[in-house]
Design a protein around this motif. Structure first.
Motif, PDB file in Angstrom:
ATOM      1  N   LYS A   1       0.866  -1.169   0.000  1.00  0.00           N
ATOM      2  CA  LYS A   1       0.000   0.000   0.000  1.00  0.00           C
ATOM      3  C   LYS A   1       0.907   1.225   0.000  1.00  0.00           C
ATOM      4  O   LYS A   1       1.584   1.502   0.983  1.00  0.00           O
ATOM      5  CB  LYS A   1      -0.878  -0.041   1.251  1.00  0.00           C
ATOM      6  N   LYS A   2       0.935   1.922  -1.102  1.00  0.00           N
ATOM      7  CA  LYS A   2       1.861   3.048  -1.283  1.00  0.00           C
ATOM      8  C   LYS A   2       1.348   4.295  -0.550  1.00  0.00           C
ATOM      9  O   LYS A   2       0.758   5.180  -1.149  1.00  0.00           O
ATOM     10  CB  LYS A   2       2.040   3.369  -2.771  1.00  0.00           C
ATOM     11  N   GLU A   3       1.584   4.326   0.742  1.00  0.00           N
ATOM     12  CA  GLU A   3       1.155   5.454   1.558  1.00  0.00           C
ATOM     13  C   GLU A   3       2.395   6.109   2.151  1.00  0.00           C
ATOM     14  O   GLU A   3       3.154   5.474   2.890  1.00  0.00           O
ATOM     15  CB  GLU A   3       0.215   4.963   2.666  1.00  0.00           C
ATOM     16  N   ARG A   4       2.607   7.376   1.795  1.00  0.00           N
ATOM     17  CA  ARG A   4       3.804   8.086   2.264  1.00  0.00           C
ATOM     18  C   ARG A   4       3.859   8.115   3.789  1.00  0.00           C
ATOM     19  O   ARG A   4       2.852   8.188   4.450  1.00  0.00           O
ATOM     20  CB  ARG A   4       3.845   9.502   1.710  1.00  0.00           C
ATOM     21  N   GLY A   5       5.084   8.050   4.302  1.00  0.00           N
ATOM     22  CA  GLY A   5       5.267   8.055   5.744  1.00  0.00           C
ATOM     23  C   GLY A   5       5.073   6.689   6.374  1.00  0.00           C
ATOM     24  O   GLY A   5       4.709   6.583   7.539  1.00  0.00           O
ATOM     25  N   THR A   6       5.332   5.625   5.598  1.00  0.00           N
ATOM     26  CA  THR A   6       5.169   4.255   6.083  1.00  0.00           C
ATOM     27  C   THR A   6       6.525   3.643   6.419  1.00  0.00           C
ATOM     28  O   THR A   6       7.465   3.720   5.623  1.00  0.00           O
ATOM     29  CB  THR A   6       4.467   3.383   5.023  1.00  0.00           C
ATOM     30  N   ALA A   7       6.598   3.027   7.576  1.00  0.00           N
ATOM     31  CA  ALA A   7       7.795   2.277   7.971  1.00  0.00           C
ATOM     32  C   ALA A   7       7.585   0.810   7.611  1.00  0.00           C
ATOM     33  O   ALA A   7       6.566   0.219   7.963  1.00  0.00           O
ATOM     34  CB  ALA A   7       8.032   2.418   9.466  1.00  0.00           C
ATOM     35  N   TRP A   8       8.536   0.241   6.893  1.00  0.00           N
ATOM     36  CA  TRP A   8       8.548  -1.199   6.594  1.00  0.00           C
ATOM     37  C   TRP A   8       9.452  -1.840   7.634  1.00  0.00           C
ATOM     38  O   TRP A   8      10.602  -1.429   7.802  1.00  0.00           O
ATOM     39  CB  TRP A   8       9.092  -1.455   5.198  1.00  0.00           C
ATOM     40  N   ILE A   9       8.927  -2.834   8.370  1.00  0.00           N
ATOM     41  CA  ILE A   9       9.706  -3.427   9.452  1.00  0.00           C
ATOM     42  C   ILE A   9      10.074  -4.876   9.170  1.00  0.00           C
ATOM     43  O   ILE A   9       9.405  -5.570   8.406  1.00  0.00           O
ATOM     44  CB  ILE A   9       8.969  -3.343  10.801  1.00  0.00           C
ATOM     45  N   ALA A  10      11.148  -5.299   9.832  1.00  0.00           N
ATOM     46  CA  ALA A  10      11.588  -6.691   9.788  1.00  0.00           C
ATOM     47  C   ALA A  10      12.231  -7.013  11.129  1.00  0.00           C
ATOM     48  O   ALA A  10      12.857  -6.151  11.748  1.00  0.00           O
ATOM     49  CB  ALA A  10      12.583  -6.909   8.657  1.00  0.00           C
ATOM     50  N   ILE A  11      12.043  -8.239  11.561  1.00  0.00           N
ATOM     51  CA  ILE A  11      12.629  -8.683  12.832  1.00  0.00           C
ATOM     52  C   ILE A  11      13.129 -10.105  12.674  1.00  0.00           C
ATOM     53  O   ILE A  11      12.477 -10.930  12.020  1.00  0.00           O
ATOM     54  CB  ILE A  11      11.612  -8.571  13.992  1.00  0.00           C
ATOM     55  N   THR A  12      14.281 -10.376  13.261  1.00  0.00           N
ATOM     56  CA  THR A  12      14.835 -11.720  13.299  1.00  0.00           C
ATOM     57  C   THR A  12      15.238 -12.034  14.732  1.00  0.00           C
ATOM     58  O   THR A  12      16.065 -11.322  15.303  1.00  0.00           O
ATOM     59  CB  THR A  12      16.076 -11.855  12.395  1.00  0.00           C
ATOM     60  N   ILE A  13      14.621 -13.038  15.304  1.00  0.00           N
ATOM     61  CA  ILE A  13      15.087 -13.580  16.582  1.00  0.00           C
ATOM     62  C   ILE A  13      15.972 -14.754  16.181  1.00  0.00           C
ATOM     63  O   ILE A  13      15.484 -15.842  15.877  1.00  0.00           O
ATOM     64  CB  ILE A  13      13.920 -14.019  17.495  1.00  0.00           C
ATOM     65  N   GLY A  14      17.267 -14.502  16.123  1.00  0.00           N
ATOM     66  CA  GLY A  14      18.202 -15.465  15.550  1.00  0.00           C
ATOM     67  C   GLY A  14      18.588 -16.615  16.449  1.00  0.00           C
ATOM     68  O   GLY A  14      18.857 -17.711  15.971  1.00  0.00           O
ATOM     69  N   GLU A  15      18.616 -16.364  17.740  1.00  0.00           N
ATOM     70  CA  GLU A  15      19.038 -17.413  18.672  1.00  0.00           C
ATOM     71  C   GLU A  15      17.829 -18.185  19.188  1.00  0.00           C
ATOM     72  O   GLU A  15      16.874 -17.598  19.695  1.00  0.00           O
ATOM     73  CB  GLU A  15      19.822 -16.802  19.836  1.00  0.00           C
ATOM     74  N   GLU A  16      17.900 -19.493  19.051  1.00  0.00           N
ATOM     75  CA  GLU A  16      16.782 -20.353  19.431  1.00  0.00           C
ATOM     76  C   GLU A  16      16.378 -20.182  20.896  1.00  0.00           C
ATOM     77  O   GLU A  16      15.197 -20.234  21.230  1.00  0.00           O
ATOM     78  CB  GLU A  16      17.131 -21.815  19.143  1.00  0.00           C
ATOM     79  N   ILE A  17      17.341 -19.914  21.776  1.00  0.00           N
ATOM     80  CA  ILE A  17      17.030 -19.751  23.202  1.00  0.00           C
ATOM     81  C   ILE A  17      16.125 -18.556  23.466  1.00  0.00           C
ATOM     82  O   ILE A  17      15.510 -18.459  24.518  1.00  0.00           O
ATOM     83  CB  ILE A  17      18.315 -19.590  24.057  1.00  0.00           C
ATOM     84  N   ALA A  18      16.024 -17.655  22.495  1.00  0.00           N
ATOM     85  CA  ALA A  18      15.233 -16.442  22.673  1.00  0.00           C
ATOM     86  C   ALA A  18      13.838 -16.544  22.071  1.00  0.00           C
ATOM     87  O   ALA A  18      13.025 -15.640  22.242  1.00  0.00           O
ATOM     88  CB  ALA A  18      15.971 -15.247  22.060  1.00  0.00           C
ATOM     89  N   ARG A  19      13.535 -17.630  21.404  1.00  0.00           N
ATOM     90  CA  ARG A  19      12.229 -17.769  20.751  1.00  0.00           C
ATOM     91  C   ARG A  19      11.189 -18.316  21.724  1.00  0.00           C
ATOM     92  O   ARG A  19      11.507 -19.125  22.595  1.00  0.00           O
ATOM     93  CB  ARG A  19      12.342 -18.676  19.535  1.00  0.00           C
TER      94      ARG A  19
END
Length: 173
Positions: A85-103
């Protein structure tokens, strides 16, 4: 259990090593990268200090720590071309919980709330993300935090011998 965050500045050796580990983990690759075929799932990515510095020119990156141990990374960029959705002022986010002990310990939701606060401080009003159709736990987390589905990119990524959709979700903050 103490969760803390640090905005990424000059990339440390620890960050570089961790990103290389996570981005080449066969269990994580299908969750964090779209793949066209089995070879993409099995390909090796090399992350360098220069690559991270290049990312930092357009991304706001944050390291996630559990009891002072680096366990993940999250980031956002503003108004990227791949927004559904092309709406100005939008943040595209990504997250990686890489360590299994933290999931499965609430670190993802705590981290996303922190990231949302950073985005609000920048004066942005909307967040968009993509989550692969097979990643039910992430979908559940995003829904719990108020994200709503706005569309799908059909047959977007390869996983377990078939193609899956990329579900796009949004939240106004």
């Amino acid at each position: 259990m103490k969760i803390s965050f640090q905005k990424t500045g000059d990339p440390t050796d620890q960050l570089i090593t961790s990103l290389n580990k996570w981005e080449n983990d066969p269990k994580l690759i299908p969750l964090i990268h779209p793949c066209r075929n089995k070879e993409d799932v099995e390909s090796y990515v090399r992350i360098t200090k220069e690559e991270i510095n290049k990312r930092l020119t357009t991304y706001h990156m944050y390291e996630i720590y559990l009891d002072n141990i680096l366990v993940g990374e999250m980031n956002y960029t503003v108004d990227p071309v791949h927004l559904y959705k092309k709406e100005r002022g939008t943040a595209w986010i990504a997250i990686t919980i890489g360590e299994e002990i933290a999931r499965g310990r609430g670190i993802g939701s705590t981290s996303l709330r922190y990231l949302e606060e950073q985005i609000k401080k920048q004066g942005l009003k909307r967040i968009e993300l993509g989550v692969f159709e097979f990643n039910k736990s992430a979908q559940k987390l995003y829904s719990k935090l108020g994200y709503q589905e706005i569309g799908k990119n059909k047959q977007f990524t390869y996983y377990q011998d078939r193609m899956w959709d990329d579900i796009r979700m949004e939240k106004y903050v």
